[in-house]
Scaffold this motif. Structure first.
Motif, PDB file in Angstrom:
ATOM      1  N   ARG A   1       0.836  -1.218   0.000  1.00 30.05           N
ATOM      2  CA  ARG A   1       0.000   0.000   0.000  1.00 30.05           C
ATOM      3  C   ARG A   1       0.863   1.256   0.000  1.00 30.05           C
ATOM      4  NH1 ARG A   1      -0.697  -4.079   3.637  1.00 30.05           N
ATOM      5  NH2 ARG A   1      -1.706  -3.051   5.398  1.00 30.05           N
ATOM      6  N   LEU A   2       0.380   2.256  -0.699  1.00 27.95           N
ATOM      7  CA  LEU A   2       0.929   3.602  -0.617  1.00 27.95           C
ATOM      8  C   LEU A   2      -0.179   4.478  -0.067  1.00 27.95           C
ATOM      9  CD1 LEU A   2       3.083   5.791  -1.223  1.00 27.95           C
ATOM     10  CD2 LEU A   2       2.032   6.026  -3.495  1.00 27.95           C
ATOM     11  N   VAL A   3       0.093   5.138   1.057  1.00 28.10           N
ATOM     12  CA  VAL A   3      -0.925   5.963   1.712  1.00 28.10           C
ATOM     13  C   VAL A   3      -0.558   7.429   1.537  1.00 28.10           C
ATOM     14  CG1 VAL A   3      -2.158   6.427   3.861  1.00 28.10           C
ATOM     15  CG2 VAL A   3      -1.312   4.117   3.392  1.00 28.10           C
ATOM     16  N   LYS A   4      -1.552   8.224   1.169  1.00 25.15           N
ATOM     17  CA  LYS A   4      -1.333   9.645   0.953  1.00 25.15           C
ATOM     18  C   LYS A   4      -2.239  10.473   1.850  1.00 25.15           C
ATOM     19  CE  LYS A   4      -0.042   9.343  -3.949  1.00 25.15           C
ATOM     20  NZ  LYS A   4      -0.308   9.889  -5.304  1.00 25.15           N
TER      21      LYS A   4
ATOM     22  N   ASP B   1      -2.477  14.918  -1.821  1.00 27.71           N
ATOM     23  CA  ASP B   1      -1.571  14.507  -2.891  1.00 27.71           C
ATOM     24  C   ASP B   1      -0.206  14.075  -2.373  1.00 27.71           C
ATOM     25  OD1 ASP B   1      -3.433  15.048  -4.896  1.00 27.71           O
ATOM     26  OD2 ASP B   1      -2.866  17.166  -4.984  1.00 27.71           O
ATOM     27  N   GLN B   2       0.037  14.241  -1.072  1.00 32.50           N
ATOM     28  CA  GLN B   2       1.366  13.953  -0.527  1.00 32.50           C
ATOM     29  C   GLN B   2       1.413  12.566   0.111  1.00 32.50           C
ATOM     30  OE1 GLN B   2       2.879  15.744   3.234  1.00 32.50           O
ATOM     31  NE2 GLN B   2       4.467  16.618   1.921  1.00 32.50           N
ATOM     32  N   PRO B   3       2.326  11.704  -0.336  1.00 36.28           N
ATOM     33  CA  PRO B   3       2.474  10.400   0.315  1.00 36.28           C
ATOM     34  C   PRO B   3       2.954  10.574   1.758  1.00 36.28           C
ATOM     35  CG  PRO B   3       3.584  10.452  -1.827  1.00 36.28           C
ATOM     36  CD  PRO B   3       3.237  11.870  -1.480  1.00 36.28           C
ATOM     37  N   THR B   4       2.448   9.733   2.646  1.00 36.59           N
ATOM     38  CA  THR B   4       2.906   9.739   4.032  1.00 36.59           C
ATOM     39  C   THR B   4       3.750   8.509   4.340  1.00 36.59           C
ATOM     40  OG1 THR B   4       0.859   8.660   4.785  1.00 36.59           O
ATOM     41  CG2 THR B   4       0.936  11.081   4.845  1.00 36.59           C
ATOM     42  N   HIS B   5       3.329   7.347   3.803  1.00 36.00           N
ATOM     43  CA  HIS B   5       4.081   6.133   4.085  1.00 36.00           C
ATOM     44  C   HIS B   5       3.668   5.005   3.150  1.00 36.00           C
ATOM     45  CE1 HIS B   5       0.347   5.511   6.357  1.00 36.00           C
ATOM     46  NE2 HIS B   5       0.647   4.220   6.468  1.00 36.00           N
ATOM     47  N   THR B   6       4.498   3.973   3.135  1.00 30.17           N
ATOM     48  CA  THR B   6       4.154   2.740   2.455  1.00 30.17           C
ATOM     49  C   THR B   6       4.029   1.646   3.504  1.00 30.17           C
ATOM     50  OG1 THR B   6       6.438   1.986   2.123  1.00 30.17           O
ATOM     51  CG2 THR B   6       5.504   3.431   0.434  1.00 30.17           C
ATOM     52  N   LEU B   7       3.280   0.600   3.183  1.00 30.87           N
ATOM     53  CA  LEU B   7       3.180  -0.557   4.068  1.00 30.87           C
ATOM     54  C   LEU B   7       2.907  -1.777   3.203  1.00 30.87           C
ATOM     55  CD1 LEU B   7       3.128  -1.380   7.124  1.00 30.87           C
ATOM     56  CD2 LEU B   7       0.631  -1.395   6.910  1.00 30.87           C
TER      57      LEU B   7
ATOM     58  N   HIS C   1       8.090   5.176   6.534  1.00 29.22           N
ATOM     59  CA  HIS C   1       7.421   6.416   6.910  1.00 29.22           C
ATOM     60  C   HIS C   1       8.348   7.617   6.747  1.00 29.22           C
ATOM     61  CE1 HIS C   1       5.351   3.150   8.954  1.00 29.22           C
ATOM     62  NE2 HIS C   1       4.306   3.934   9.142  1.00 29.22           N
ATOM     63  N   ALA C   2       7.851   8.673   6.114  1.00 30.83           N
ATOM     64  CA  ALA C   2       8.602   9.922   6.049  1.00 30.83           C
ATOM     65  C   ALA C   2       8.755  10.456   7.471  1.00 30.83           C
ATOM     66  CB  ALA C   2       7.861  10.925   5.174  1.00 30.83           C
ATOM     67  N   ALA C   3       9.994  10.623   7.921  1.00 34.40           N
ATOM     68  CA  ALA C   3      10.247  10.889   9.337  1.00 34.40           C
ATOM     69  C   ALA C   3       9.552  12.142   9.852  1.00 34.40           C
ATOM     70  CB  ALA C   3      11.748  10.984   9.580  1.00 34.40           C
ATOM     71  N   SER C   4       9.507  13.203   9.045  1.00 29.73           N
ATOM     72  CA  SER C   4       8.959  14.469   9.533  1.00 29.73           C
ATOM     73  C   SER C   4       7.437  14.520   9.454  1.00 29.73           C
ATOM     74  CB  SER C   4       9.536  15.634   8.726  1.00 29.73           C
ATOM     75  OG  SER C   4       9.061  15.599   7.392  1.00 29.73           O
ATOM     76  N   ARG C   5       6.800  13.513   8.870  1.00 30.75           N
ATOM     77  CA  ARG C   5       5.354  13.564   8.675  1.00 30.75           C
ATOM     78  C   ARG C   5       4.579  12.841   9.756  1.00 30.75           C
ATOM     79  NH1 ARG C   5       6.136  12.495   2.181  1.00 30.75           N
ATOM     80  NH2 ARG C   5       7.386  14.382   1.866  1.00 30.75           N
ATOM     81  N   PHE C   6       5.288  12.291  10.745  1.00 34.80           N
ATOM     82  CA  PHE C   6       4.628  11.555  11.818  1.00 34.80           C
ATOM     83  C   PHE C   6       5.210  11.917  13.171  1.00 34.80           C
ATOM     84  CE2 PHE C   6       3.794   8.865   8.177  1.00 34.80           C
ATOM     85  CZ  PHE C   6       2.492   8.427   8.402  1.00 34.80           C
TER      86      PHE C   6
END
Length: 264
Positions: A140-143, A146-152, A240-245
């Motif tokens: 999964r790609l979660v956005k 329009d900005q992706p936050t993480h993949t799982l 996970h993008a480090a700064s987005r969480f």
């Protein structure tokens, strides 16, 4: 004495932090700051690159230099897996994070692909499978917008999920309650988990997929999900993008000397 580009970068950074430039707002074009006497083209360009490296802005062709969202998503720890959310309701984990953060969401902000693959080494070890065994990979790609936050990517034994909604590649969660509800309905009720976190520098492809600014690290998550009898029903790897969480954990402090056992 600081170089001119550093002085300009600090000035713009202060304007961003004070709210003069709001998240999502475009900074002035380079030529406008040059004309305003803030420095040469190379000076302004260097200042913008510094702001990007510091995670305050993003730059892209056609969109200019834009202030980044500075309030990270709250990434719940234990409570994002509360059975009441997915068994009795329809609040899958990424939606639980959005609700806790007071942020909007759409179910189709999670896209996915499903394929039968040879288990990577870490997956085979987690599931107790022999080398070369086949597993289902649900990527999964979660956005957020329009900005992706993480993949799982979740890996399952075929005998646990074959013929279920988990192997359906339609966008969004795997029906009401998501994958955990599918496992529950199939007789595999999740009981406990182990999560491991690793910080690292992303690969070029990962940085492109998550739309990361230069220098931003990622947090890699390994999640092993068990039934009460210790059967592994899912092994997942997230990026996970480090700064987005902002990662949040609340739990009861164990006392093994009194209780006589360790918690999972």
């Amino acid at each position: 004495m600081a170089p001119k580009w550093r002085e300009l970068a600090d000035k713009l950074a202060q304007a961003i932090r004070s709210g003069e430039y709001a998240p999502g707002q475009q900074l002035p074009h380079i030529r406008d700051l040059v004309e305003a006497g803030e420095g040469s083209k190379s000076t302004v360009h260097a200042a913008y690159k510094a702001l990007e490296a510091e995670g305050l802005v993003t730059s892209s062709r056609g969109h200019g230099t834009v202030v980044r969202q500075q309030t990270p998503l709250k990434r719940l720890g234990i409570m994002r897996y509360d059975k009441a959310k997915w068994r009795d309701g329809d609040e899958v984990a990424f939606i639980a994070d959005r609700v806790a953060s007071g942020r909007a969401y759409r179910r189709n902000e999670q896209t996915q692909t499903v394929s039968l693959v040879e288990a990577p080494p870490a997956v085979a070890v987690a599931h107790g499978l022999p080398e070369g065994a086949q597993v289902y990979a649900r990527a999964r790609l979660v956005k957020e917008g329009d900005q992706p936050t993480h993949t799982l990517t979740s890996y399952y034994r075929p005998e646990h999920v074959e013929g279920t909604r988990i192997v359906d590649p339609a966008p969004g969660p795997a029906g009401r309650g998501g994958g955990f509800r599918v496992l529950y309905d199939a007789g595999y009720e999740i009981d406990h988990m182990k999560e491991e976190l690793f910080a690292r520098i992303p690969t070029t492809d990962e940085a492109k997929l998550l739309q990361l600014p230069p220098g931003e690290p990622v947090v890699e998550l390994h999640r092993t999900t068990y039934t009460a009898d210790g059967t592994v029903v899912e092994f997942a790897i997230g990026l996970h993008a480090a700064s987005r969480f902002a990662w949040e954990y609340e739990f009861k402090v164990p006392d093994t000397a009194r209780d006589g056992k360790e918690t999972p």
